[in-house]
Design an enzyme around this catalytic site. Structure first.
Site, PDB file in Angstrom:
ATOM      1  N   MET A  30      36.421  44.854  50.990  1.00 23.79           N
ATOM      2  CA  MET A  30      36.828  44.111  52.184  1.00 23.79           C
ATOM      3  C   MET A  30      37.616  45.026  53.132  1.00 23.79           C
ATOM      4  SD  MET A  30      37.403  40.237  50.930  1.00 23.79           S
ATOM      5  CE  MET A  30      38.965  40.462  50.126  1.00 23.79           C
ATOM      6  N   HIS A  34      41.814  52.267  50.072  1.00 23.79           N
ATOM      7  CA  HIS A  34      42.827  53.132  49.466  1.00 23.79           C
ATOM      8  C   HIS A  34      42.163  53.879  48.316  1.00 23.79           C
ATOM      9  CE1 HIS A  34      42.867  50.049  46.394  1.00 23.79           C
ATOM     10  NE2 HIS A  34      43.181  49.136  47.292  1.00 23.79           N
ATOM     11  N   GLY A  36      42.042  53.442  45.256  1.00 27.81           N
ATOM     12  CA  GLY A  36      41.342  52.600  44.268  1.00 27.81           C
ATOM     13  C   GLY A  36      39.889  52.411  44.676  1.00 27.81           C
ATOM     14  N   HIS A  37      39.659  52.086  45.948  1.00 24.30           N
ATOM     15  CA  HIS A  37      38.289  51.928  46.453  1.00 24.30           C
ATOM     16  C   HIS A  37      37.536  53.261  46.380  1.00 24.30           C
ATOM     17  CE1 HIS A  37      40.447  48.743  48.936  1.00 24.30           C
ATOM     18  NE2 HIS A  37      39.518  48.034  48.330  1.00 24.30           N
ATOM     19  N   GLN A  61      35.303  33.460  50.197  1.00 24.11           N
ATOM     20  CA  GLN A  61      36.064  33.631  48.956  1.00 24.11           C
ATOM     21  C   GLN A  61      37.563  33.411  49.135  1.00 24.11           C
ATOM     22  OE1 GLN A  61      34.807  37.897  48.642  1.00 24.11           O
ATOM     23  NE2 GLN A  61      36.861  38.201  47.847  1.00 24.11           N
ATOM     24  N   GLY A 149      36.087  47.399  40.462  1.00 17.74           N
ATOM     25  CA  GLY A 149      37.339  47.825  39.848  1.00 17.74           C
ATOM     26  C   GLY A 149      37.816  46.805  38.819  1.00 17.74           C
ATOM     27  N   ASP A 152      40.383  43.785  39.463  1.00 17.57           N
ATOM     28  CA  ASP A 152      39.925  42.390  39.554  1.00 17.57           C
ATOM     29  C   ASP A 152      39.068  42.129  38.318  1.00 17.57           C
ATOM     30  OD1 ASP A 152      40.668  41.572  42.526  1.00 17.57           O
ATOM     31  OD2 ASP A 152      39.993  43.644  42.540  1.00 17.57           O
ATOM     32  N   SER A 189      44.997  46.570  48.836  1.00 21.78           N
ATOM     33  CA  SER A 189      45.036  46.490  50.309  1.00 21.78           C
ATOM     34  C   SER A 189      46.197  45.626  50.759  1.00 21.78           C
ATOM     35  CB  SER A 189      43.736  45.894  50.839  1.00 21.78           C
ATOM     36  OG  SER A 189      42.635  46.605  50.339  1.00 21.78           O
ATOM     37  N   ARG A 190      46.591  44.694  49.899  1.00 23.14           N
ATOM     38  CA  ARG A 190      47.664  43.758  50.258  1.00 23.14           C
ATOM     39  C   ARG A 190      49.055  44.403  50.189  1.00 23.14           C
ATOM     40  NH1 ARG A 190      43.969  39.738  47.847  1.00 23.14           N
ATOM     41  NH2 ARG A 190      43.843  38.017  49.330  1.00 23.14           N
TER      42      ARG A 190
HETATM   43  P1  AMP Z   1      38.631  44.545  47.685  1.00 15.52           P
HETATM   44  O1  AMP Z   1      38.423  45.343  48.919  1.00 15.52           O
HETATM   45  O2  AMP Z   1      40.056  44.245  47.383  1.00 15.52           O
HETATM   46  O3  AMP Z   1      37.733  43.344  47.631  1.00 15.52           O
HETATM   47  O4  AMP Z   1      38.179  45.468  46.489  1.00 15.52           O
HETATM   48  C1  AMP Z   1      36.914  46.088  46.464  1.00 15.52           C
HETATM   49  C2  AMP Z   1      36.718  46.712  45.114  1.00 15.52           C
HETATM   50  O5  AMP Z   1      37.735  47.681  44.890  1.00 15.52           O
HETATM   51  C3  AMP Z   1      36.812  45.698  43.963  1.00 15.52           C
HETATM   52  O6  AMP Z   1      35.821  45.999  42.991  1.00 15.52           O
HETATM   53  C4  AMP Z   1      38.201  45.949  43.429  1.00 15.52           C
HETATM   54  O7  AMP Z   1      38.335  45.611  42.063  1.00 15.52           O
HETATM   55  C5  AMP Z   1      38.320  47.451  43.631  1.00 15.52           C
HETATM   56  N1  AMP Z   1      39.727  47.844  43.624  1.00 15.52           N
HETATM   57  C6  AMP Z   1      40.736  47.362  44.405  1.00 15.52           C
HETATM   58  N2  AMP Z   1      41.912  47.923  44.062  1.00 15.52           N
HETATM   59  C7  AMP Z   1      41.651  48.768  43.037  1.00 15.52           C
HETATM   60  C8  AMP Z   1      42.454  49.636  42.233  1.00 15.52           C
HETATM   61  N3  AMP Z   1      43.764  49.729  42.409  1.00 15.52           N
HETATM   62  N4  AMP Z   1      41.840  50.356  41.275  1.00 15.52           N
HETATM   63  C9  AMP Z   1      40.504  50.269  41.071  1.00 15.52           C
HETATM   64  N5  AMP Z   1      39.689  49.471  41.789  1.00 15.52           N
HETATM   65  C10 AMP Z   1      40.251  48.730  42.756  1.00 15.52           C
END
Ligand code: AMP
Length: 283
Positions: A30, A34, A36-37, A61, A149, A152, A189-190
């Site tokens: 979304m 960072h 993690g992504h 969602q 990731g 989640d 992201s939050r």
């Molecule tokens: P989001 O943009 O928050 O919907 O996350 C997109 C993807 O990035 C999802 O599969 C998340 O689980 C993964 N993700 C977000 N934060 C992390 C993190 N700290 N470590 C690993 N994966 C992450």
């Protein structure tokens, strides 16, 4: 990196790649990216011939309109990070492109109790929206591999099950480790919406998960959860939504004797009006 806004443009390329026998690793996000992504893009590049990232703040969602409205949007910075990570394709679709028949025209597949517990219990309709968007994006991108990731964790299990029941069982789903800040705080992201004090307070989430892992061998599940709840009571600024220890494969309470190595602790809490989640396998 090539950027696309429509299914048609992207599919013209991905269909050709599939014909050539190439694999396509897909990372749905979304935005407000960072490390993690980016770790997911790197994993996709490592395991597949091509990587595709989508940035789409999926309205279906979010259970709270205010959470959707406040979601950070940083497209230009995101593009730079993706370029640096050698992402091949970026999909930046509109709501109308993702849901041409309307976003409300969807019936979620039945994948069992997992959608109604933990995150699903506290965010009504959340996983239905997640399944809707991930299925649609997989069909738009023609991906062979999906990278998610474990931050989640429940979402990863839900999407793994979903792909099996909607005819996308050829898609290999990869669950990738949580990327944390040095302090232990899970990247999210939050986090940018947390105050300095809020960020300090947020460290207690990963601290407690770690402590629970240490205590696991000498304590039963009820006691682990009770001790965690008592711990969070010391911080009135943290509003604990849940702290649960469950079986890591089913996310249900284990029946019979606890198998200590199969447990996971999952936590959701509000700090500064920001909802944070984290988890840790206890083995
Ligand atoms: P989001 O943009 O928050 O919907 O996350 C997109 C993807 O990035 C999802 O599969 C998340 O689980 C993964 N993700 C977000 N934060 C992390 C993190 N700290 N470590 C690993 N994966 C992450």
């Amino acid at each position: 990196m090539k950027t696309f806004s429509t299914e048609k443009e992207l599919q013209a390329i991905s269909a050709k790649l599939l014909k050539e026998g190439k694999t396509i690793g897909f990372v749905p996000t979304m935005g407000a990216l960072h490390s993690g992504h980016i770790s997911l893009i790197e994993a996709a590049n490592e395991a597949c011939d091509f990587s595709v990232c989508s940035i789409f703040v999926n309205p279906t969602q979010f259970d709270k309109q205010v959470d959707l409205d406040k979601y950070p949007i940083t497209i230009e910075a995101d593009k730079k990070l993706l370029e640096a990570a050698n992402c091949d394709f970026l999909l930046l679709p509109s709501v109308a492109e993702v849901y041409p028949n309307g976003k409300d025209n969807y019936t979620a597949p039945d994948i069992g109790k997992i959608v109604g517990i933990l995150e699903g219990k506290h965010r009504i309709g959340h996983f239905e929206g997640v399944m809707q968007v991930v299925e649609r994006l997989l069909r738009m991108t023609l991906a062979t591999d999906l990278f998610m990731g474990l931050k989640d964790y429940q979402q990863y299990l839900v999407c793994s099950k979903m792909t099996k029941v909607v005819g996308l069982d050829h898609v290999k789903v990869h669950g990738m480790p949580i990327v944390r800040e040095k302090s232990g705080l899970a990247k999210s992201s939050r986090n940018v919406r947390l105050s300095k004090n809020g960020k300090e307070l947020a460290l207690n989430i990963s601290k407690r998960l770690k402590k629970t892992r240490v205590l696991n061998y000498k304590n039963n599940i009820k006691r682990l959860e009770k001790k965690a709840e008592e711990f969070f009571e010391k911080f009135p600024e943290i509003e604990l939504e849940y702290f649960e220890v469950v079986d890591k494969n089913t996310l249900m309470k284990p029946t019979g004797k606890d198998k200590k190595e199969n447990l996971i602790a999952l936590c959701a809490a509000w700090i500064d009006g920001v909802r944070l989640i984290d988890n840790m396998v206890l083995s």
